[in-house]
Design an enzyme around this catalytic site. Structure first.
Site, PDB file in Angstrom:
ATOM      1  N   THR B 158      50.615  27.231 -26.863  1.00 22.98           N
ATOM      2  CA  THR B 158      50.321  25.883 -26.341  1.00 22.98           C
ATOM      3  C   THR B 158      50.690  24.882 -27.442  1.00 22.98           C
ATOM      4  OG1 THR B 158      48.002  26.097 -27.013  1.00 22.98           O
ATOM      5  CG2 THR B 158      48.532  26.579 -24.717  1.00 22.98           C
ATOM      6  N   LYS B 184      47.916  33.577 -29.807  1.00 22.45           N
ATOM      7  CA  LYS B 184      48.186  32.142 -29.761  1.00 22.45           C
ATOM      8  C   LYS B 184      46.881  31.426 -30.108  1.00 22.45           C
ATOM      9  CE  LYS B 184      47.216  29.313 -27.203  1.00 22.45           C
ATOM     10  NZ  LYS B 184      46.068  28.349 -26.940  1.00 22.45           N
ATOM     11  N   THR B 195      39.818  29.315 -29.424  1.00 16.25           N
ATOM     12  CA  THR B 195      40.711  29.071 -28.274  1.00 16.25           C
ATOM     13  C   THR B 195      41.902  29.853 -28.575  1.00 16.25           C
ATOM     14  OG1 THR B 195      40.226  26.790 -28.107  1.00 16.25           O
ATOM     15  CG2 THR B 195      42.138  27.521 -26.924  1.00 16.25           C
ATOM     16  N   GLU B 285      45.941  22.915 -36.009  1.00 18.33           N
ATOM     17  CA  GLU B 285      46.562  21.638 -35.639  1.00 18.33           C
ATOM     18  C   GLU B 285      46.553  20.672 -36.816  1.00 18.33           C
ATOM     19  OE1 GLU B 285      45.703  21.928 -30.857  1.00 18.33           O
ATOM     20  OE2 GLU B 285      44.264  20.922 -32.144  1.00 18.33           O
ATOM     21  N   ASN B 408      45.235  15.656 -31.195  1.00 20.17           N
ATOM     22  CA  ASN B 408      44.147  15.815 -30.236  1.00 20.17           C
ATOM     23  C   ASN B 408      43.709  14.524 -29.578  1.00 20.17           C
ATOM     24  OD1 ASN B 408      43.488  18.684 -30.154  1.00 20.17           O
ATOM     25  ND2 ASN B 408      43.317  18.395 -32.367  1.00 20.17           N
ATOM     26  N   SER B 413      48.481  13.607 -22.616  1.00 25.66           N
ATOM     27  CA  SER B 413      49.538  12.690 -22.174  1.00 25.66           C
ATOM     28  C   SER B 413      50.911  13.290 -22.421  1.00 25.66           C
ATOM     29  CB  SER B 413      49.384  11.361 -22.894  1.00 25.66           C
ATOM     30  OG  SER B 413      49.377  11.555 -24.282  1.00 25.66           O
TER      31      SER B 413
END
Lengths: 413, 413
Positions: B158, B184, B195, B285, B408, B413
């Site tokens: 992702t 992942k 996650t 991230e 995040n 969007s």
């Protein structure tokens, strides 16, 4: 200190009346900051009742240890607060610094060292040179005056972008009393007791045990219901002083927190605490949005609060708010990770007035445009109904922005 | 997906050998992403033993419910994974989607629906249109091949910036077996089970109960010791499959996890799990730094892990790392807020080889320049000795950067 005032700052500050029985002075001792005041002295000319709640950190600062020891006495004559250095994790030197400050303050105002209370805020782990302000306390005592609340609030700021003050009046047995408070705190803010210092003073005459009970009850839905970054300081200190000066107007001393004459006072005190606590959130480091999270329908109130704090402390929820994204999936995530009882298929979630999810899925009538409009506001109410019981709680937090990272990635330099 | 590969990504990827007994295929079903694969099918032509551990979220996704129900059987013939949509908090529609996918996969490979396992990752709360990939599973089964691990890892990404693969070999009773894994995960990563999706396959012949015990033990110091942002997904899934193909080389089936022939296998399995878990952190991230936090001297191992995670999840510690600031005061803060037993005056803290604090204060010999040099590295070891007992733990995390907020604040969007 950030240059710009938080966009969430109150639009106006209240006029802070004097509170009979307390005088204050500030000084610029150059502990860390240049060209600003960094020491506050509060003096009670008559012994005041004192109550306090402190950080639950297992590694509290030296001043917290000092205050806890003196609190047993229940009587205060002086408070010394400095910003710029927290005197935390400073070992033997830290204890020596509190001893020196206590002794100096006692000499300055003419009281016993165990009637002095201390608080320090700023960098952790650096020795605090207490001689820097010990020498100025005598002059500060001479200069101290009652009409000095705004200046007092300014002297204790660290990364705060505005001074935090609040005032209310109440009646006890027909006599009007005043409650004034100041606070500082902008980061390292999480229950219980954020990196947060707050000093509240009333002229009411209330015994120390009653005062402690009032404070302990008042802190739950106020200071212990706000969080900026889930980090708990080693220095968090909230103290409440009652000078007893309202005796002059005939106020009869209150001996227990159960006294029925306390109704108006309790309400006003809790208002002051909530006002100050919310100002702390509104000054959250880098904050652009204020979020009020209400959880209903949890198994019980404690479960509701745990769920609400799980949402409030979630970096993914907070970044979504920063991005003005009505990302209710992350709210579900945070409910799920709280560990409290929840049933996916009973959850309902609102952003402002917009119900975005119900019965375990997206609300069929939900308009993304309406939800997005809510997210564009400065103040964003989020409501979650768990659908299981009667437990409720409300907590407050702010968004997580790039500015938070910037401020805290560059704090010591 | 971020455009650039994480600077912490492995410098090279291993050659992934085929594992006898499993075939894979991917497809681009356009669930959310354009121009990339987003569905993975794994096929076991002979029934494989299966073990799994899942999110502890109280609001798990529909595929997690589906897998938990099927795990009781202990046998797998097919796995379907999609990225782009987590099928979480999707109510009745979510369950319908898992039923349809299970049925379609069973038809495609010729097995029972309870021999199918599912995982979905991506946005929460949006209905998943399972018809998009249900129709392609037959062709995928026809195309599936053994030498396809890199492609499989890519299809389940992702916000990941690189595919995560690991491989090891082991011996069971003189027979060489292979263990391959893919994973992942980049955000919403916290114990237990981030996650994070991960699928590990071996050709060893091991009974389901033994496999489950091996996996449950292996996950503690690996996947359950990494955190990116303290947020726990509703979809976390780690599954381990044993095809049993090594029977052809004479490997005798292992019936219990206590079997002494498992020594080499257990070690290799734990290596694969750790390798994958650390790759997840390295792709955190916005991450620019990898932090390994070791706590020693805690009351017990559980206390050590709680303290280590308190440090690893502290936004103030993580932003200090981002700012290359050896701010050990924040480490003290995080120790203190963990709630575990600690004595300020016994704490010692190291950044890399530099001891910055000892016996409750700054190390007299500590060089800020040396500590800062450590902070400039990509990999930063932090060690904290609590000085009370023999409890130890190591956890891994990454720094908190502006890029995390950016990614995040703008995910949907």
């Amino acid at each position: 200190m950030s240059a710009a005032v938080s966009p969430l700052a109150p639009k106006s500050y209240p006029e802070m009346p004097a509170v009979r029985g307390v005088r204050m002075a500030t000084a610029a001792a150059g502990i860390k900051y240049k060209n600003r005041t960094d020491v506050l002295l509060m003096v009670f000319d008559e012994p005041a009742s004192v109550a306090g709640v402190f950080t639950k950190s297992k590694c509290p600062s030296a001043p917290v240890d000092f205050c806890r020891a003196n609190l047993a006495q229940g009587v205060a004559r002086a408070v010394v607060v400095n910003s710029g250095n927290a005197n935390a994790f400073t070992g033997v030197k830290g204890r020596a610094a509190t001893e020196l400050t206590g002794k100096s303050a006692a000499e300055a105002v003419g009281c016993a060292a165990n009637e002095v209370f201390l608080a320090s805020t700023g960098v952790i782990g650096e020795p605090l040179d207490a001689t820097k302000f010990a020498g100025v306390l005598g002059q500060m005592n001479t200069d101290a005056k009652g009409d000095f609340w705004q200046e007092a609030a300014k002297a204790i700021m660290t990364t705060d972008t505005y001074p935090k003050v609040a005032t209310r009046t109440a009646e006890i047995g027909g006599v009007t009393v005043t409650i004034n408070g100041i606070a500082k705190g902008a980061g390292m803010i999480a229950p219980d007791m954020a990196t947060m210092l707050s000093f509240v003073v009333t002229d009411a005459d209330i015994a120390p045990t009653a005062l402690q009970a009032l404070l302990a009850a008042g802190v739950g839905p106020t200071f212990n219901s706000v969080t900026v970054d889930s980090d708990t300081s080693t220095s968090d200190t909230l103290m409440l002083f009652a000078t007893g000066a309202a005796r002059a107007d005939g106020q009869v001393r209150i001996e227990t927190a159960e006294d029925s004459r306390l109704g108006s006072f309790r309400e006003a005190l809790n208002d002051v605490l909530k006002d100050l606590a919310l100002q702390v959130v509104r000054d959250g480091e880098g904050a652009r949005k204020m979020v009020e999270i209400t959880v209903t329908g949890a198994e019980n109130d404690a479960a509701a609060k745990k769920i609400a704090l799980s949402i409030a402390n979630s970096p993914l929820v907070k970044t979504a708010v920063a991005g003005e994204d009505a990302n209710w999936g992350r709210v579900v995530m945070a409910v799920g990770k709280s560990g409290e009882m929840a049933d996916r298929d009973r959850l309902a979630i609102w952003f402002g007035h917009v119900r975005v999810a119900v019965n375990g899925e997206r609300d069929a009538d939900y308009s993304e445009a309406e939800a997005t409009a809510v997210m564009k506001n400065q103040d964003i109410p989020v409501k979650v109904d768990i659908g299981l019981g009667n437990g409720t709680a409300t907590v407050w937090t702010c968004d997580l922005t790039k500015e938070y990272v910037e401020i805290n990635g560059d704090y010591r330099s």
